[in-house]
Design a protein around this motif. Structure first.
Motif, PDB file in Angstrom:
ATOM      1  N   ARG A  25       0.837  -1.200   0.000  1.00 27.96           N
ATOM      2  CA  ARG A  25       0.000   0.000   0.000  1.00 27.96           C
ATOM      3  C   ARG A  25       0.872   1.249   0.000  1.00 27.96           C
ATOM      4  O   ARG A  25       1.885   1.298   0.697  1.00 27.96           O
ATOM      5  N   LYS A  26       0.466   2.233  -0.750  1.00 28.13           N
ATOM      6  CA  LYS A  26       1.213   3.477  -0.857  1.00 28.13           C
ATOM      7  C   LYS A  26       1.350   4.132   0.517  1.00 28.13           C
ATOM      8  O   LYS A  26       0.372   4.292   1.241  1.00 28.13           O
ATOM      9  N   GLY A  27       2.593   4.475   0.881  1.00 27.78           N
ATOM     10  CA  GLY A  27       2.862   5.139   2.138  1.00 27.78           C
ATOM     11  C   GLY A  27       2.921   4.230   3.354  1.00 27.78           C
ATOM     12  O   GLY A  27       3.227   4.674   4.450  1.00 27.78           O
ATOM     13  N   VAL A  28       2.626   2.939   3.178  1.00 23.46           N
ATOM     14  CA  VAL A  28       2.602   2.016   4.311  1.00 23.46           C
ATOM     15  C   VAL A  28       3.815   1.077   4.291  1.00 23.46           C
ATOM     16  O   VAL A  28       4.249   0.595   5.321  1.00 23.46           O
ATOM     17  N   ASP A  29       4.380   0.827   3.130  1.00 25.51           N
ATOM     18  CA  ASP A  29       5.526  -0.076   2.977  1.00 25.51           C
ATOM     19  C   ASP A  29       5.262  -1.456   3.555  1.00 25.51           C
ATOM     20  O   ASP A  29       5.941  -1.926   4.467  1.00 25.51           O
ATOM     21  N   ASP A  30       4.241  -2.131   3.020  1.00 24.57           N
ATOM     22  CA  ASP A  30       3.910  -3.460   3.509  1.00 24.57           C
ATOM     23  C   ASP A  30       3.899  -4.502   2.386  1.00 24.57           C
ATOM     24  O   ASP A  30       3.264  -5.534   2.502  1.00 24.57           O
ATOM     25  N   GLY A  31       4.612  -4.243   1.318  1.00 24.86           N
ATOM     26  CA  GLY A  31       4.651  -5.175   0.194  1.00 24.86           C
ATOM     27  C   GLY A  31       5.586  -6.340   0.441  1.00 24.86           C
ATOM     28  O   GLY A  31       6.642  -6.187   1.054  1.00 24.86           O
ATOM     29  N   VAL A  32       5.200  -7.525  -0.051  1.00 29.82           N
ATOM     30  CA  VAL A  32       6.020  -8.728   0.058  1.00 29.82           C
ATOM     31  C   VAL A  32       5.911  -9.490  -1.251  1.00 29.82           C
ATOM     32  O   VAL A  32       4.825  -9.636  -1.804  1.00 29.82           O
ATOM     33  N   LEU A  33       7.041  -9.979  -1.747  1.00 28.88           N
ATOM     34  CA  LEU A  33       7.062 -10.774  -2.971  1.00 28.88           C
ATOM     35  C   LEU A  33       7.877 -12.028  -2.719  1.00 28.88           C
ATOM     36  O   LEU A  33       9.003 -11.958  -2.226  1.00 28.88           O
ATOM     37  N   LEU A  34       7.319 -13.176  -3.046  1.00 31.06           N
ATOM     38  CA  LEU A  34       8.026 -14.449  -2.988  1.00 31.06           C
ATOM     39  C   LEU A  34       8.277 -14.875  -4.424  1.00 31.06           C
ATOM     40  O   LEU A  34       7.329 -15.034  -5.198  1.00 31.06           O
ATOM     41  N   VAL A  35       9.546 -15.015  -4.800  1.00 31.30           N
ATOM     42  CA  VAL A  35       9.903 -15.460  -6.150  1.00 31.30           C
ATOM     43  C   VAL A  35      10.501 -16.853  -6.049  1.00 31.30           C
ATOM     44  O   VAL A  35      11.398 -17.088  -5.245  1.00 31.30           O
ATOM     45  N   MET A  36       9.982 -17.747  -6.867  1.00 33.76           N
ATOM     46  CA  MET A  36      10.526 -19.097  -6.962  1.00 33.76           C
ATOM     47  C   MET A  36      10.885 -19.332  -8.419  1.00 33.76           C
ATOM     48  O   MET A  36      10.106 -19.021  -9.307  1.00 33.76           O
ATOM     49  N   ALA A  37      12.097 -19.855  -8.643  1.00 30.68           N
ATOM     50  CA  ALA A  37      12.562 -20.070 -10.009  1.00 30.68           C
ATOM     51  C   ALA A  37      13.443 -21.311 -10.074  1.00 30.68           C
ATOM     52  O   ALA A  37      14.102 -21.670  -9.100  1.00 30.68           O
ATOM     53  N   VAL A  38      13.453 -21.931 -11.238  1.00 29.12           N
ATOM     54  CA  VAL A  38      14.322 -23.071 -11.473  1.00 29.12           C
ATOM     55  C   VAL A  38      15.651 -22.539 -12.013  1.00 29.12           C
ATOM     56  O   VAL A  38      15.686 -21.843 -13.024  1.00 29.12           O
ATOM     57  N   VAL A  39      16.733 -22.823 -11.285  1.00 25.34           N
ATOM     58  CA  VAL A  39      18.069 -22.392 -11.678  1.00 25.34           C
ATOM     59  C   VAL A  39      18.991 -23.602 -11.582  1.00 25.34           C
ATOM     60  O   VAL A  39      19.147 -24.176 -10.499  1.00 25.34           O
ATOM     61  N   SER A  40      19.546 -23.997 -12.716  1.00 26.00           N
ATOM     62  CA  SER A  40      20.451 -25.156 -12.764  1.00 26.00           C
ATOM     63  C   SER A  40      19.836 -26.399 -12.137  1.00 26.00           C
ATOM     64  O   SER A  40      20.481 -27.144 -11.400  1.00 26.00           O
ATOM     65  N   GLY A  41      18.550 -26.602 -12.391  1.00 28.21           N
ATOM     66  CA  GLY A  41      17.861 -27.786 -11.903  1.00 28.21           C
ATOM     67  C   GLY A  41      17.390 -27.710 -10.460  1.00 28.21           C
ATOM     68  O   GLY A  41      16.808 -28.653  -9.951  1.00 28.21           O
ATOM     69  N   LEU A  44      14.953 -22.366  -6.495  1.00 25.10           N
ATOM     70  CA  LEU A  44      15.437 -21.359  -5.560  1.00 25.10           C
ATOM     71  C   LEU A  44      14.305 -20.417  -5.215  1.00 25.10           C
ATOM     72  O   LEU A  44      13.397 -20.213  -6.015  1.00 25.10           O
ATOM     73  N   TRP A  45      14.384 -19.799  -4.038  1.00 21.05           N
ATOM     74  CA  TRP A  45      13.359 -18.833  -3.659  1.00 21.05           C
ATOM     75  C   TRP A  45      13.991 -17.654  -2.946  1.00 21.05           C
ATOM     76  O   TRP A  45      15.018 -17.776  -2.305  1.00 21.05           O
ATOM     77  N   ARG A  46      13.366 -16.510  -3.117  1.00 17.59           N
ATOM     78  CA  ARG A  46      13.779 -15.285  -2.443  1.00 17.59           C
ATOM     79  C   ARG A  46      12.532 -14.535  -2.008  1.00 17.59           C
ATOM     80  O   ARG A  46      11.527 -14.524  -2.712  1.00 17.59           O
ATOM     81  N   VAL A  47      12.622 -13.901  -0.855  1.00 19.39           N
ATOM     82  CA  VAL A  47      11.554 -13.046  -0.361  1.00 19.39           C
ATOM     83  C   VAL A  47      12.076 -11.614  -0.399  1.00 19.39           C
ATOM     84  O   VAL A  47      13.133 -11.326   0.146  1.00 19.39           O
ATOM     85  N   ILE A  48      11.335 -10.737  -1.063  1.00 19.31           N
ATOM     86  CA  ILE A  48      11.674  -9.316  -1.122  1.00 19.31           C
ATOM     87  C   ILE A  48      10.543  -8.572  -0.428  1.00 19.31           C
ATOM     88  O   ILE A  48       9.370  -8.856  -0.659  1.00 19.31           O
ATOM     89  N   SER A  49      10.899  -7.607   0.412  1.00 19.42           N
ATOM     90  CA  SER A  49       9.870  -6.913   1.170  1.00 19.42           C
ATOM     91  C   SER A  49      10.298  -5.496   1.495  1.00 19.42           C
ATOM     92  O   SER A  49      11.483  -5.192   1.582  1.00 19.42           O
ATOM     93  N   SER A  50       9.316  -4.648   1.693  1.00 15.80           N
ATOM     94  CA  SER A  50       9.569  -3.292   2.170  1.00 15.80           C
ATOM     95  C   SER A  50       9.221  -3.184   3.648  1.00 15.80           C
ATOM     96  O   SER A  50       9.191  -2.100   4.202  1.00 15.80           O
ATOM     97  N   LEU A  51       8.975  -4.315   4.291  1.00 12.02           N
ATOM     98  CA  LEU A  51       8.599  -4.327   5.703  1.00 12.02           C
ATOM     99  C   LEU A  51       9.796  -4.016   6.603  1.00 12.02           C
ATOM    100  O   LEU A  51      10.942  -4.198   6.219  1.00 12.02           O
ATOM    101  N   ALA A  52       9.510  -3.585   7.819  1.00 12.73           N
ATOM    102  CA  ALA A  52      10.549  -3.401   8.820  1.00 12.73           C
ATOM    103  C   ALA A  52      11.185  -4.753   9.121  1.00 12.73           C
ATOM    104  O   ALA A  52      10.563  -5.797   8.935  1.00 12.73           O
ATOM    105  N   VAL A  53      12.412  -4.731   9.598  1.00  9.74           N
ATOM    106  CA  VAL A  53      13.159  -5.971   9.839  1.00  9.74           C
ATOM    107  C   VAL A  53      12.398  -6.921  10.761  1.00  9.74           C
ATOM    108  O   VAL A  53      12.333  -8.121  10.505  1.00  9.74           O
ATOM    109  N   SER A  54      11.790  -6.420  11.827  1.00  9.51           N
ATOM    110  CA  SER A  54      11.073  -7.298  12.755  1.00  9.51           C
ATOM    111  C   SER A  54       9.889  -7.976  12.081  1.00  9.51           C
ATOM    112  O   SER A  54       9.622  -9.151  12.300  1.00  9.51           O
ATOM    113  N   SER A  55       9.173  -7.246  11.242  1.00 11.47           N
ATOM    114  CA  SER A  55       8.047  -7.829  10.510  1.00 11.47           C
ATOM    115  C   SER A  55       8.543  -8.801   9.446  1.00 11.47           C
ATOM    116  O   SER A  55       7.923  -9.818   9.184  1.00 11.47           O
ATOM    117  N   MET A  56       9.671  -8.474   8.828  1.00 16.10           N
ATOM    118  CA  MET A  56      10.229  -9.321   7.784  1.00 16.10           C
ATOM    119  C   MET A  56      10.601 -10.693   8.342  1.00 16.10           C
ATOM    120  O   MET A  56      10.412 -11.711   7.694  1.00 16.10           O
TER     121      MET A  56
END
Length: 86
Positions: A25-41, A44-56
């Motif tokens: 949400r705009k101005g709240v910084d609560d976005g989270v994205l989970l990316v999963m991809a096939v790399v060399s068989g 892999l997964w990564r979590v990207i977020s704009s959340l504070a460290v404790s929330s992350m």
């Protein structure tokens, strides 16, 4: 889940997608994205977020629990989505 992130690394792809899609949400910084991809068989997964460290930390713990459950569901023959997590 995407079949590949090439020619980028999974980190580059995840950050680019997060910024392009303007998650959260705009101005709240609560976005989270989970990316999963096939790399060399491996799945892999990564979590990207704009959340504070404790929330992350809570988000990552939740995602890890989901991945562990998926691994148990798919069984060791497939390796589950947790097989290549990092």
């Amino acid at each position: 889940m995407v079949p590949t992130v090439q020619p980028e690394t999974i980190e580059q792809y995840a950050v680019r997608a997060f910024e392009k899609w303007k998650l959260g949400r705009k101005g709240v910084d609560d976005g989270v994205l989970l990316v999963m991809a096939v790399v060399s068989g491996l799945i892999l997964w990564r979590v990207i977020s704009s959340l504070a460290v404790s929330s992350m930390a809570a988000v990552v713990a939740f995602v890890v629990s989901l991945l562990a459950g998926a691994r148990a569901t798919f069984g060791s023959g497939y390796g589950g989505v947790g097989g290549g997590g990092s």
